[in-house]
Design an enzyme around this catalytic site. Structure first.
Site, short mmCIF file in Angstrom:
data_model
loop_
_atom_site.label_atom_id
_atom_site.label_comp_id
_atom_site.label_asym_id
_atom_site.label_seq_id
_atom_site.Cartn_x
_atom_site.Cartn_y
_atom_site.Cartn_z
N HIS A 1 -7.49 -5.86 -0.20
CA HIS A 1 -6.36 -4.95 -0.34
C HIS A 1 -5.04 -5.72 -0.32
CE1 HIS A 1 -4.09 -1.36 -0.26
NE2 HIS A 1 -3.89 -1.29 1.04
N ASP B 160 -8.98 -4.27 -5.76
CA ASP B 160 -8.44 -3.63 -4.56
C ASP B 160 -9.15 -2.29 -4.35
OD1 ASP B 160 -6.75 -2.10 -2.75
OD2 ASP B 160 -5.13 -3.51 -3.18
N SER C 295 0.83 -1.19 0.00
CA SER C 295 0.00 0.00 0.00
C SER C 295 0.88 1.26 0.00
CB SER C 295 -0.95 -0.06 1.19
OG SER C 295 -2.04 0.80 1.04
#
Length: 535
Positions: free
Chosen positions: A505, A477, A248
């Site tokens: 995610h 995602d 991320s």
């Protein structure tokens, strides 16, 4: 009023309570010092973060890829980490300058944790970051058994650090818990000029409080600063090159590092990409579309399970969710199980729904929470929101992610001070994302009048001269849309895409053997997947 938080490692984090006993005491106290000697100068390898020049060739005997260390940074690059036992791990503190343009000035200490390789011997350190900005690398590394495979666990020391301003590393705190409750629970989608001005005023006050409470550090918590810290850590770990797993926001940190120090890039895994060239509006719009796509997948699953409280079709379910959030704006649902929050507002409700989008294993929990909320109890949906905000039922916060996330983002991506900018974004985003468009369009208004400026603006990074960089993208995602992974690969001089057709995610270590085996082959052997590989 929180922006959608791009981070990973949530499932692992929830399994950490026992493992982290005692860590806070052993790695706490990493605050600012006025002179802050880096301990152990003269021991360990040198690497050299030349600020801002690119690295030159290594001097004989340095054992580091890149340039000779500038004189004013040598005490940082030559420091030796003083490892201490902490639970089943080893903990240390890394000393870095507050301002890399003035290395002789104040310093801070960053908390570092190492989970030693479980096998016989180690092939080196794998530095990890869970995202955020504001996620704790210390806690992420402590979850090493869950965040990497058994193969990687056996062969690598898994090392995490709390980036500057985060948790145990001179944490940025702007509001007390009660004030933060009010900030997060406030209206995230203003309906008229008065509400818009009130929202901007709240964000401006937040920034002023950050500056008052963190006057020396606030201007120096950008991603570029954290990337320079990571190179000091590389040298202190004795590594010629940095092997790295970033998820991320951790991909933004990783690509920033690769742009600054391409010759020092070892085996880099960037999973769930935040491209470094995204403007604030592009990031917000991308996340709005990503959350819309993920929410539709959730509603489709809910409908398919039968007896879905949202209705009998996807379109009906999406409309019911929007109606529910609009109702919360005017008529919050009572909460009875929390120490301070007495009402489930639109702000808290939005966060609770968003939390479940990060991991499809929480979809059933969300369904039960929505059913309870429709029947007049906001307790269960607030529990999901608390997970999002790292908030406990007693009203305390276990980290500072919901405060430092603004401090970092506002430095990394300058924001418009004009209300008309957010109004236009809200209209535009809502065309593609009617459920999440307004929420995300107004999510960065806190940065509109941020009191300090960052070192750079969004820009592309090619990392020319690096080794192969493995980039992962998940097709549905919510927080880091698949398109962003493709975007970064197109910009990197040596980027390689591994795609995962799935929900939730990020991709690695989320129960897909195809993804896990290919990431492991890259980390162990340097083997990248064939072009076009989809798991």
């Amino acid at each position: 009023m929180a922006v959608a938080d791009a981070r990973a490692g949530r499932g692992a984090g929830r399994r950490l309570a026992a493992a982290l006993t005692g860590l806070a005491m052993l790695v706490a106290g990493a605050g600012c010092t006025s002179t802050g000697d880096a301990r152990g100068a003269g021991a360990g390898p040198s690497g050299g973060a030349s600020s801002p020049a690119a690295p030159s060739s290594s001097s004989p005997g340095q054992g580091a890829t890149g340039g000779a260390v500038p004189a004013d940074l040598q005490r940082f690059y030559h420091q030796e980490l003083d490892w201490q036992d902490c639970s089943d791990f080893q903990c240390a503190r890394l000393t870095v300058p507050v301002d890399y343009a003035d290395p002789s000035g104040e310093t801070i200490q960053l908390a570092v944790l190492k989970a030693p390789a479980s096998g016989d011997g180690s092939q080196g350190a794998l530095v990890v970051n869970p995202g955020g900005p504001g996620g704790s690398g210390v806690e992420y590394a402590a979850a090493a058994d869950y965040i990497v495979s058994n193969t990687i666990r056996e062969h690598y020391d898994v090392v995490g650090f709390d980036p500057r301003g985060v948790d145990r590393s001179a944490p940025i705190k702007c509001l007390d818990p009660t004030q933060l409750d009010q900030f997060l629970g406030s209206d995230p989608t203003p309906d008229d000029k008065a509400e818009e001005k009130a929202m901007m005023a709240s964000g401006t006050h937040f920034g002023k409080q950050c500056e008052q409470r963190n006057p020396d550090l606030l201007a120096h918590v950008s991603t570029e600063d954290a990337a320079r810290d990571m190179d000091v850590l590389r040298a202190a770990l004795g590594e010629d090159k940095l092997d790295y797993l970033g998820k991320s926001y951790g991909t933004f940190l990783g690509s920033t590092y690769a742009g600054l120090f391409p010759e020092r890039v070892g085996r880099f895994v960037l999973d769930g990409v935040v491209p470094p060239d995204l403007t604030s509006s592009e990031l917000n719009e991308g996340q709005a579309v990503g959350f819309e796509r993920a929410t539709r997948a959730y509603v489709q699953d809910c409908v398919g399970q039968g007896n879905c409280p949202l209705g009998s079709s996807v379109e009906q379910g999406m409309e019911r969710l929007r109606q529910f959030l609009d109702q919360l704006d005017q008529h919050p649902v009572p909460v009875t199980d929390d120490a301070r929050v007495q009402q489930l507002t639109e702000g808290w409700g939005s966060m609770g729904i968003a939390e479940a989008m990060y991991d499809q294993s929480q979809w059933s929990t969300l369904t039960a929470a929505l059913r309870a909320a429709f029947n007049g109890s906001g307790n269960e949906l607030l529990l999901l929101a608390n997970q999002y905000a790292q908030r406990n039922d007693n009203g305390s916060y276990t980290g500072n992610i919901m405060q430092v996330i603004y401090a970092v983002n506002c430095l990394d991506r300058p924001e418009s001070p004009k209300l008309s900018h957010y109004e236009q974004d809200a209209r535009q985003f809502s065309k593609k994302a009617p459920t999440w468009g307004r929420f995300l369009a107004w999510g960065s208004v806190t940065c509109a009048h941020w009191p300090v400026q960052g070192p750079s603006e969004p820009h592309t990074i090619s990392a020319k001269g690096s080794g192969p960089i493995l980039v992962l993208g998940t097709t549905r995602d919510p927080a880091t849309p698949y398109e962003w992974s493709k975007r970064l690969v197109d910009q990197l001089a040596n980027g390689h895409l591994l795609s995962y057709d799935g929900d939730g995610h990020t991709a690695y270590m989320r129960s897909n053997q195809c993804v896990d085996s290919k990431v492991d082959a890259y980390l162990m052997e340097g083997k990248v997947p064939a072009k076009g590989t989809m798991c």
